[in-house]
Design a protein around this motif. Sequence first.
Motif, short mmCIF file in Angstrom:
data_model
loop_
_atom_site.label_atom_id
_atom_site.label_comp_id
_atom_site.label_asym_id
_atom_site.label_seq_id
_atom_site.Cartn_x
_atom_site.Cartn_y
_atom_site.Cartn_z
N LEU A 84 0.90 -1.17 0.00
CA LEU A 84 -0.11 -0.06 0.02
C LEU A 84 0.93 1.08 -0.05
CD1 LEU A 84 -2.83 -0.77 2.72
CD2 LEU A 84 -2.76 -0.91 0.23
N PRO A 85 0.51 2.22 -0.86
CA PRO A 85 1.35 3.46 -0.80
C PRO A 85 1.06 4.21 0.66
CG PRO A 85 -0.73 3.68 -2.28
CD PRO A 85 -0.52 2.30 -1.70
N PRO A 86 2.33 4.73 1.11
CA PRO A 86 2.27 5.34 2.42
C PRO A 86 1.02 6.19 3.01
CG PRO A 86 4.48 5.75 1.50
CD PRO A 86 3.44 5.04 0.14
N TRP A 87 0.58 7.05 1.73
CA TRP A 87 -0.48 8.06 2.37
C TRP A 87 -1.70 7.14 2.57
CZ3 TRP A 87 -5.42 8.08 -0.20
CH2 TRP A 87 -5.16 7.61 -1.74
N GLN A 88 -1.85 5.99 2.00
CA GLN A 88 -3.19 5.23 2.38
C GLN A 88 -2.99 4.57 3.57
OE1 GLN A 88 -4.37 2.43 -0.44
NE2 GLN A 88 -4.56 3.80 -2.05
N VAL A 89 -1.80 4.33 4.08
CA VAL A 89 -1.43 3.56 5.42
C VAL A 89 -1.62 4.69 6.49
CG1 VAL A 89 0.19 2.56 6.89
CG2 VAL A 89 0.22 1.94 4.40
N GLN A 90 -1.31 5.79 6.23
CA GLN A 90 -1.41 6.97 7.25
C GLN A 90 -2.84 7.10 7.13
OE1 GLN A 90 0.97 6.99 8.95
NE2 GLN A 90 0.64 8.96 9.62
N SER A 91 -3.43 7.49 6.13
CA SER A 91 -4.87 7.94 6.07
C SER A 91 -5.64 7.01 6.86
CB SER A 91 -5.56 8.42 4.81
OG SER A 91 -5.06 7.94 3.74
N ALA A 92 -5.55 5.48 6.70
CA ALA A 92 -6.40 4.67 7.37
C ALA A 92 -5.92 4.57 8.79
CB ALA A 92 -5.89 3.30 6.88
N ARG A 93 -4.96 5.01 9.10
CA ARG A 93 -4.51 5.15 10.63
C ARG A 93 -5.35 6.29 11.13
NH1 ARG A 93 1.46 4.13 11.01
NH2 ARG A 93 0.78 1.91 11.17
N ILE A 94 -5.11 7.45 10.43
CA ILE A 94 -5.97 8.66 10.79
C ILE A 94 -7.32 8.40 11.00
CG2 ILE A 94 -6.63 11.14 10.44
CD1 ILE A 94 -3.72 11.30 9.26
N MET A 95 -7.88 7.52 10.05
CA MET A 95 -9.31 7.52 10.13
C MET A 95 -9.73 6.48 11.14
SD MET A 95 -12.29 7.54 8.66
CE MET A 95 -12.46 7.84 6.84
N HIS A 96 -8.92 5.41 11.51
CA HIS A 96 -9.08 4.56 12.54
C HIS A 96 -9.45 5.43 13.89
CE1 HIS A 96 -7.57 1.12 9.85
NE2 HIS A 96 -9.00 1.36 9.63
N TRP A 97 -8.34 6.05 14.13
CA TRP A 97 -8.16 6.98 15.40
C TRP A 97 -9.38 7.92 15.33
CZ3 TRP A 97 -6.56 4.67 19.25
CH2 TRP A 97 -5.29 3.73 19.21
N LEU A 98 -9.67 8.58 14.23
CA LEU A 98 -11.12 9.51 14.37
C LEU A 98 -12.32 8.64 14.77
CD1 LEU A 98 -10.40 11.71 11.34
CD2 LEU A 98 -10.36 12.49 13.73
N LEU A 99 -12.38 7.42 14.03
CA LEU A 99 -13.53 6.62 14.73
C LEU A 99 -13.55 6.13 16.04
CD1 LEU A 99 -13.70 4.30 11.18
CD2 LEU A 99 -15.42 6.16 11.86
N TYR A 100 -12.49 5.95 16.54
CA TYR A 100 -12.55 5.59 17.98
C TYR A 100 -12.80 6.89 18.72
CZ TYR A 100 -10.09 1.05 18.02
OH TYR A 100 -10.07 -0.42 18.05
N LEU A 101 -12.22 8.02 18.46
CA LEU A 101 -12.79 9.15 19.12
C LEU A 101 -14.13 9.32 19.13
CD1 LEU A 101 -11.18 11.50 20.55
CD2 LEU A 101 -11.52 12.77 18.15
N LEU A 102 -14.84 9.14 17.95
CA LEU A 102 -16.33 9.42 17.94
C LEU A 102 -16.85 8.29 18.62
CD1 LEU A 102 -16.88 10.29 14.18
CD2 LEU A 102 -17.24 11.80 16.31
N LEU A 103 -16.34 7.20 18.76
CA LEU A 103 -17.05 6.02 19.45
C LEU A 103 -16.97 6.31 21.05
CD1 LEU A 103 -15.85 2.57 18.00
CD2 LEU A 103 -18.15 3.77 17.83
N PHE A 104 -16.10 7.22 21.42
CA PHE A 104 -16.27 7.89 22.77
C PHE A 104 -17.13 8.97 22.93
CE2 PHE A 104 -13.13 4.80 23.21
CZ PHE A 104 -12.96 4.27 24.41
N VAL A 105 -16.76 10.01 22.16
CA VAL A 105 -17.25 11.25 22.11
C VAL A 105 -18.86 11.45 22.28
CG1 VAL A 105 -17.36 13.76 21.44
CG2 VAL A 105 -15.25 12.46 21.79
N VAL A 106 -19.29 10.42 21.19
CA VAL A 106 -20.87 10.51 20.70
C VAL A 106 -21.56 10.10 21.96
CG1 VAL A 106 -22.50 9.64 19.19
CG2 VAL A 106 -20.28 10.77 18.17
N PRO A 107 -21.44 8.87 22.41
CA PRO A 107 -22.17 8.46 23.48
C PRO A 107 -22.14 9.02 24.73
CG PRO A 107 -20.54 6.59 22.92
CD PRO A 107 -20.55 7.66 21.84
N ILE A 108 -20.68 9.65 25.12
CA ILE A 108 -20.62 10.45 26.34
C ILE A 108 -21.27 11.46 26.19
CG2 ILE A 108 -19.06 11.73 27.56
CD1 ILE A 108 -16.79 9.39 27.02
N LEU A 109 -21.43 12.36 24.95
CA LEU A 109 -22.26 13.72 24.96
C LEU A 109 -23.71 13.17 25.15
CD1 LEU A 109 -20.68 15.56 22.00
CD2 LEU A 109 -20.69 16.29 24.53
#
Length: 184
Positions: A84-109
């Motif tokens: 995989l090209p590095p930009w895809q690896v990096q964007s997948a990583r950022i996406m996964h952490w954003l999804l984790y963030l929302l999995l916490f922030v949305v239900p806590i709010l």
Amino acid sequence: MKIMTSSDAQSGYTGTAKLLHWAILGLLAVQFVIAWAMPDIKRDTQPDTLINLHLSFGVLILGLAVVRLGWRLSHREPEPHDGLPPWQVQSARIMHWLLYLLLFVVPILGWMNASWRGFPVNMFGLFELPKLLATRAPGFRWTGDVHGLLANYAMLALVGLHAAAALYHHFVRRDGVLQRMLPG
Ligand code: HEM
Ligand code: HEM
């Protein structure tokens, strides 16, 4: 001592990570259907069955997100898929952490807003959870709007992009990215 080979490192996510990934997807689907079907919540709305189910499923998702993050942090992340090209690896990583963030922030709010409205958060009628805020605590009215907006827009958009990327890898690139998250 077991020597880790590159094929071990490529072998994808553990069974537990996969189970939690797909269980959360299934619960989120149920949660959105309930959210869209429940009545508009106004100042004097009393929680009905659908609203209570929304609170219970929401806290269940938060609980699974905690377990999932704990699992993720205590286990080795599989190496990125080969080639995989590095930009895809990096964007997948950022996406996964954003999804984790929302999995916490949305239900806590959501939980903060339920407390702000004075709704008891009773898990499927079995036991009651503590309030995160006093009823009508000044300055916390926004929690409901931000909860709904983040869920309806940010979460759906990011999950859509994430799923589209997985399907693109599977059907267009025909590489093994989706398989890493599938059973077996
Ligand atoms: C990841 C889990 C959750 C998702 C995806 C979610 C999704 C949503 C959505 C989409 C809405 C807006 C409904 C509409 O379009 O009118 C909403 C509203 C609401 N949710 Fe959740 N929710 C989650 C967790 C929770 C939790 C854990 C609680 C409380 C314990 C909660 C309490 C509420 C409340 C009180 C509202 C009404 C907010 C208002 O209109 O002011 N939600 N939720
Ligand atoms: C149809 C829906 C979905 C598909 C097809 C899908 C597919 C995948 C695939 C193939 C991976 C592995 C990617 C890689 O190896 O780099 C993955 C990982 C991941 N997915 Fe999804 N996914 C979906 C829904 C979701 C949802 C709803 C969430 C959370 C809101 C989510 C969060 C994650 C996270 C955080 C990872 C990183 C691995 C981990 O920590 O568990 N996915 N997904």
